[in-house]
Design a protein around this motif. Structure first.
Motif, PDB file in Angstrom:
ATOM      1  N   ALA A  79       0.838  -1.198   0.000  1.00  0.00           N
ATOM      2  CA  ALA A  79       0.000   0.000   0.000  1.00  0.00           C
ATOM      3  C   ALA A  79       0.873   1.248   0.000  1.00  0.00           C
ATOM      4  O   ALA A  79       1.987   1.243   0.507  1.00  0.00           O
ATOM      5  CB  ALA A  79      -0.919   0.004   1.209  1.00  0.00           C
ATOM      6  N   ASN A  80       0.353   2.317  -0.579  1.00  0.00           N
ATOM      7  CA  ASN A  80       1.063   3.595  -0.593  1.00  0.00           C
ATOM      8  C   ASN A  80       0.705   4.453   0.611  1.00  0.00           C
ATOM      9  O   ASN A  80       1.495   5.291   1.036  1.00  0.00           O
ATOM     10  CB  ASN A  80       0.716   4.385  -1.860  1.00  0.00           C
ATOM     11  N   GLY A  81      -0.517   4.278   1.122  1.00  0.00           N
ATOM     12  CA  GLY A  81      -0.976   5.053   2.269  1.00  0.00           C
ATOM     13  C   GLY A  81      -1.829   4.189   3.175  1.00  0.00           C
ATOM     14  O   GLY A  81      -2.391   3.180   2.744  1.00  0.00           O
ATOM     15  N   VAL A  82      -1.918   4.575   4.452  1.00  0.00           N
ATOM     16  CA  VAL A  82      -2.699   3.783   5.399  1.00  0.00           C
ATOM     17  C   VAL A  82      -3.400   4.694   6.402  1.00  0.00           C
ATOM     18  O   VAL A  82      -2.830   5.654   6.905  1.00  0.00           O
ATOM     19  CB  VAL A  82      -1.807   2.757   6.139  1.00  0.00           C
ATOM     20  N   LEU A  83      -4.666   4.378   6.663  1.00  0.00           N
ATOM     21  CA  LEU A  83      -5.441   5.028   7.715  1.00  0.00           C
ATOM     22  C   LEU A  83      -5.489   4.088   8.907  1.00  0.00           C
ATOM     23  O   LEU A  83      -6.025   2.977   8.805  1.00  0.00           O
ATOM     24  CB  LEU A  83      -6.877   5.314   7.247  1.00  0.00           C
ATOM     25  N   LEU A  84      -4.933   4.502  10.031  1.00  0.00           N
ATOM     26  CA  LEU A  84      -4.958   3.708  11.258  1.00  0.00           C
ATOM     27  C   LEU A  84      -6.064   4.281  12.136  1.00  0.00           C
ATOM     28  O   LEU A  84      -5.921   5.358  12.713  1.00  0.00           O
ATOM     29  CB  LEU A  84      -3.605   3.786  11.959  1.00  0.00           C
ATOM     30  N   VAL A  85      -7.176   3.567  12.233  1.00  0.00           N
ATOM     31  CA  VAL A  85      -8.402   4.113  12.825  1.00  0.00           C
ATOM     32  C   VAL A  85      -8.663   3.539  14.218  1.00  0.00           C
ATOM     33  O   VAL A  85      -8.530   2.335  14.437  1.00  0.00           O
ATOM     34  CB  VAL A  85      -9.615   3.822  11.916  1.00  0.00           C
ATOM     35  N   PHE A  86      -9.044   4.418  15.142  1.00  0.00           N
ATOM     36  CA  PHE A  86      -9.508   3.966  16.447  1.00  0.00           C
ATOM     37  C   PHE A  86     -10.762   4.736  16.846  1.00  0.00           C
ATOM     38  O   PHE A  86     -11.107   5.755  16.245  1.00  0.00           O
ATOM     39  CB  PHE A  86      -8.411   4.096  17.511  1.00  0.00           C
ATOM     40  N   ASP A  87     -11.444   4.225  17.852  1.00  0.00           N
ATOM     41  CA  ASP A  87     -12.689   4.792  18.366  1.00  0.00           C
ATOM     42  C   ASP A  87     -12.352   5.552  19.651  1.00  0.00           C
ATOM     43  O   ASP A  87     -11.825   4.961  20.601  1.00  0.00           O
ATOM     44  CB  ASP A  87     -13.660   3.636  18.629  1.00  0.00           C
ATOM     45  N   VAL A  88     -12.661   6.852  19.702  1.00  0.00           N
ATOM     46  CA  VAL A  88     -12.298   7.657  20.877  1.00  0.00           C
ATOM     47  C   VAL A  88     -13.018   7.224  22.141  1.00  0.00           C
ATOM     48  O   VAL A  88     -12.618   7.602  23.254  1.00  0.00           O
ATOM     49  CB  VAL A  88     -12.557   9.166  20.640  1.00  0.00           C
ATOM     50  N   SER A  89     -14.062   6.413  22.009  1.00  0.00           N
ATOM     51  CA  SER A  89     -14.795   5.931  23.188  1.00  0.00           C
ATOM     52  C   SER A  89     -14.341   4.532  23.608  1.00  0.00           C
ATOM     53  O   SER A  89     -14.931   3.937  24.509  1.00  0.00           O
ATOM     54  CB  SER A  89     -16.307   5.920  22.909  1.00  0.00           C
ATOM     55  N   ASP A  90     -13.302   4.018  22.964  1.00  0.00           N
ATOM     56  CA  ASP A  90     -12.825   2.657  23.231  1.00  0.00           C
ATOM     57  C   ASP A  90     -11.298   2.670  23.379  1.00  0.00           C
ATOM     58  O   ASP A  90     -10.579   2.710  22.394  1.00  0.00           O
ATOM     59  CB  ASP A  90     -13.246   1.746  22.082  1.00  0.00           C
ATOM     60  N   ARG A  91     -10.834   2.651  24.633  1.00  0.00           N
ATOM     61  CA  ARG A  91      -9.389   2.729  24.861  1.00  0.00           C
ATOM     62  C   ARG A  91      -8.641   1.566  24.234  1.00  0.00           C
ATOM     63  O   ARG A  91      -7.528   1.729  23.719  1.00  0.00           O
ATOM     64  CB  ARG A  91      -9.088   2.800  26.367  1.00  0.00           C
ATOM     65  N   LYS A  92      -9.216   0.385  24.266  1.00  0.00           N
ATOM     66  CA  LYS A  92      -8.534  -0.774  23.697  1.00  0.00           C
ATOM     67  C   LYS A  92      -8.232  -0.558  22.221  1.00  0.00           C
ATOM     68  O   LYS A  92      -7.153  -0.922  21.736  1.00  0.00           O
ATOM     69  CB  LYS A  92      -9.364  -2.036  23.876  1.00  0.00           C
ATOM     70  N   SER A  93      -9.167   0.036  21.478  1.00  0.00           N
ATOM     71  CA  SER A  93      -8.952   0.257  20.046  1.00  0.00           C
ATOM     72  C   SER A  93      -7.812   1.238  19.810  1.00  0.00           C
ATOM     73  O   SER A  93      -7.095   1.139  18.812  1.00  0.00           O
ATOM     74  CB  SER A  93     -10.236   0.761  19.376  1.00  0.00           C
ATOM     75  N   GLU A  95      -5.182   1.604  21.989  1.00  0.00           N
ATOM     76  CA  GLU A  95      -3.969   0.869  22.348  1.00  0.00           C
ATOM     77  C   GLU A  95      -3.562  -0.105  21.250  1.00  0.00           C
ATOM     78  O   GLU A  95      -2.379  -0.413  21.082  1.00  0.00           O
ATOM     79  CB  GLU A  95      -4.196   0.129  23.662  1.00  0.00           C
ATOM     80  N   ARG A  96      -4.535  -0.574  20.490  1.00  0.00           N
ATOM     81  CA  ARG A  96      -4.263  -1.526  19.420  1.00  0.00           C
ATOM     82  C   ARG A  96      -3.633  -0.871  18.183  1.00  0.00           C
ATOM     83  O   ARG A  96      -3.170  -1.567  17.277  1.00  0.00           O
ATOM     84  CB  ARG A  96      -5.553  -2.232  19.016  1.00  0.00           C
ATOM     85  N   ILE A  97      -3.587   0.444  18.147  1.00  0.00           N
ATOM     86  CA  ILE A  97      -2.911   1.112  17.031  1.00  0.00           C
ATOM     87  C   ILE A  97      -1.462   0.659  16.957  1.00  0.00           C
ATOM     88  O   ILE A  97      -0.893   0.503  15.870  1.00  0.00           O
ATOM     89  CB  ILE A  97      -3.005   2.652  17.177  1.00  0.00           C
TER      90      ILE A  97
END
Length: 206
Positions: A79-93, A95-97
Motif C-alpha cells: 500500500a502507498n498510504g494507510v489510515l490507522l483508525v480507532f474509536d475515541v470511546s474505546d481505549r482498547k482500540s 492501544e491496538r494502534i
C-alpha cells in the motif's frame, strides 16, 4: 474515466471502530446506522487531480476481526498510504494502534508509506475516553499525521482524506527522483495508459 497514476490506500484498525462508515461518508456523504462490518476486503475508487495529473485512488477497507487478518495482510502489502483508525470511546482500540503499526512494519515498508492516525466517533463527546492531547502525542512520537473525525456527522472526513491522498502522492512524487525506489515499487504505483485504466474494476468482498 482515464488516469495516469494509481495509488492504493488501506484502512486498518479493530472491528467496529468505524472504518467502513468513514469510507462510506467520504464517497456517499451519508451515514448508515445499520452498516455491517466488512467481511474480508472491499474497495472503492475515486479520481482526483494532483499537479495537473489525473490520479485513480483505490481505498481498500479491511476487516478488523481476527479471523480475517491473514486475508487483510495480502491486501495492505504494497500500500502507498494507510489510515490507522480507532474509536475515541474505546481505549482498547486506541492501544491496538501499536499492533497495527507493527503489522505494517512487518508486512510493508512503512518508510515509503504515508500514514495517518484517525480518531473516529468524536461526536460521542460524553463517552470519549481518549483525549486529543493523548492521541496527538502518540502520533507525534511515531511521526504520523493525526486527524479527528466523525463518520456520523461528517466532521473532518473530507479534510482527512484530502490530506492522505495528497500526502501519499507527494511522497511518491518525491521518491520518483530515485529510480531504484521506483523499480522496487513498480507493482504498487503504476503509470497507466488509458487502455489499462478503462478496464473494469474488480471488487473483492469475502
Amino acid at each position: 474515466m482515464s488516469a495516469k497514476y494509481i495509488i492504493k490506500i488501506v484502512t486498518l484498525g479493530d472491528s467496529m471502530v468505524g472504518k467502513t462508515s468513514i469510507v462510506y461518508r467520504y464517497f456517499e456523504n451519508k451515514f448508515n446506522e445499520s452498516i455491517l462490518s466488512t467481511i474480508g476486503i472491499d474497495f472503492k475508487t475515486k479520481y482526483i487531480k494532483v499537479r495537473d495529473a489525473s490520479v485513480k485512488v483505490l481505498i481498500w477497507d479491511t476487516a478488523g476481526q481476527e479471523k480475517f487478518r491473514n486475508i487483510a495482510k495480502q491486501y495492505y502489502q504494497g500500500a502507498n498510504g494507510v489510515l490507522l483508525v480507532f474509536d475515541v470511546s474505546d481505549r482498547k482500540s486506541f492501544e491496538r494502534i501499536e499492533y497495527w503499526l507493527n503489522e505494517i512494519k512487518e508486512n510493508n515498508k512503512i518508510d515509503s508509506m504515508y500514514a495517518v492516525i484517525v480518531a473516529n466517533k468524536i461526536d460521542l463527546v460524553g463517552e470519549r475516553v481518549i483525549s486529543r492531547d493523548e492521541a496527538e502525542k502518540y502520533a507525534e512520537k511515531n511521526n504520523i499525521s493525526y486527524f479527528e473525525v466523525s463518520a456520523k456527522t461528517g466532521e473532518g472526513v473530507a479534510e482527512m482524506f484530502n490530506n492522505i491522498t495528497k500526502g501519499t502522492i507527494d511522497k511518491i512524487f518525491n521518491e520518483s527522483q530515485n529510480q531504484s525506489i521506483l523499480e522496487d515499487r513498480k507493482q504498487i504505483f503504476s503509470y497507466l495508459d488509458d487502455a489499462t485504466i478503462m478496464k473494469k474494476d474488480k471488487h473483492c468482498c469475502m
